[in-house]
Design a protein around this motif. Structure first.
Motif, mmCIF file in Angstrom:
data_model
loop_
_atom_site.group_PDB
_atom_site.id
_atom_site.type_symbol
_atom_site.label_atom_id
_atom_site.label_comp_id
_atom_site.label_asym_id
_atom_site.label_seq_id
_atom_site.Cartn_x
_atom_site.Cartn_y
_atom_site.Cartn_z
ATOM 1 N N MET A 88 0.833 -1.195 0.000
ATOM 2 C CA MET A 88 0.000 0.000 0.000
ATOM 3 C C MET A 88 0.869 1.247 0.000
ATOM 4 N N LYS B 92 -9.470 3.845 -0.622
ATOM 5 C CA LYS B 92 -9.060 2.782 0.313
ATOM 6 C C LYS B 92 -9.357 1.401 -0.273
ATOM 7 N N MET B 93 -10.507 1.284 -0.934
ATOM 8 C CA MET B 93 -10.861 0.011 -1.552
ATOM 9 C C MET B 93 -9.855 -0.356 -2.644
ATOM 10 N N ALA C 244 -6.767 0.596 -2.905
ATOM 11 C CA ALA C 244 -5.489 0.236 -2.268
ATOM 12 C C ALA C 244 -5.508 -1.225 -1.835
ATOM 13 N N GLU C 245 -6.626 -1.654 -1.282
ATOM 14 C CA GLU C 245 -6.760 -3.055 -0.856
ATOM 15 C C GLU C 245 -6.860 -3.993 -2.059
ATOM 16 N N MET C 246 -7.710 -3.642 -3.020
ATOM 17 C CA MET C 246 -7.946 -4.523 -4.163
ATOM 18 C C MET C 246 -6.726 -4.667 -5.069
ATOM 19 N N SER D 6 -3.528 -4.465 -3.909
ATOM 20 C CA SER D 6 -2.362 -4.700 -3.052
ATOM 21 C C SER D 6 -1.401 -5.739 -3.622
ATOM 22 N N ARG E 144 -5.054 -9.744 -6.970
ATOM 23 C CA ARG E 144 -5.226 -8.392 -6.421
ATOM 24 C C ARG E 144 -4.395 -7.365 -7.177
#
Length: 189
Positions: A1, A38-39, A41-43, A45, A115
């Motif tokens: 991230m 934020k989503m 960044a997670e998706m 990663s 991801r």
């Protein structure tokens, strides 16, 4: 991230919402750009990971026959439309020289590869190649089946249509009987 520019994503989302005619200041959308950043960044990663790292630790076991982990759920984002696709992966390999991976590492490899902005075909071959390179098994066979929202929500508009891809390495490249054996195991409930 650490390489993700959350503020830049927020601005881009704001611009998209404005471009489609939305009021970015209405109550329901006030925090949407932040949530989407934020989503993403997670998706995405997996862009910061090397899927081979999950096979850096191996176990030595006197087992040189089929290992199959099936129905590994995953989701990813189509790199062509940035909409989700999701499904399950099945990974089979035949160890060589007693080198086996922890079973959870197969699922972690799939997740790492999925991801990122992705193609299903690339997920399939990247997982197979990572296992081949790091475990040096006699063979690897990866099957991925997924539903693509770009086919469900737009264009063709065919919900429920599934895409199946496979990657065969080592003994599975030429042995139809061994590939059929895996497919029959996958179809078992």
């Amino acid at each position: 991230m650490s390489n993700v520019d959350l503020k830049k994503i927020e601005e881009a989302v704001k611009m998209i919402l404005e471009a489609v005619g939305e009021d970015v200041n209405r109550e329901g959308l006030l925090d949407t750009p932040k949530r989407v950043s934020k989503m993403y960044a997670e998706m995405f990663s997996g862009l910061q990971e090397d899927p081979r790292e999950y096979f850096s630790t191996v176990f030595h076991e006197d087992h040189e026959e089929l290992v199959l982990v099936k129905d590994i759920p995953f989701y990813s984002m189509c790199e062509h439309h940035l909409v989700p696709f999701y499904g399950k992966a099945h990974i089979a390999y035949v160890p060589s020289d007693g080198k086996v991976a922890g079973l959870s590492k197969l699922g972690r490899c799939v997740e790492s590869v999925a991801r990122r902005p992705q193609l299903q075909e690339r997920i399939t071959s990247t997982v197979a190649d990572a296992i081949m390179e790091m475990l040096n098994p006699k063979g690897v066979y990866v099957i991925v089946e997924a539903e693509h929202m770009c086919m469900t929500m737009r264009g063709l508009k065919k919900p429920g249509a599934k895409t199946v891809t496979s990657a065969a390495r080592g003994i599975y490249e030429t042995d139809d009987v061994k590939r059929s054996e895996i497919i029959s195991f996958i179809q078992m409930s």
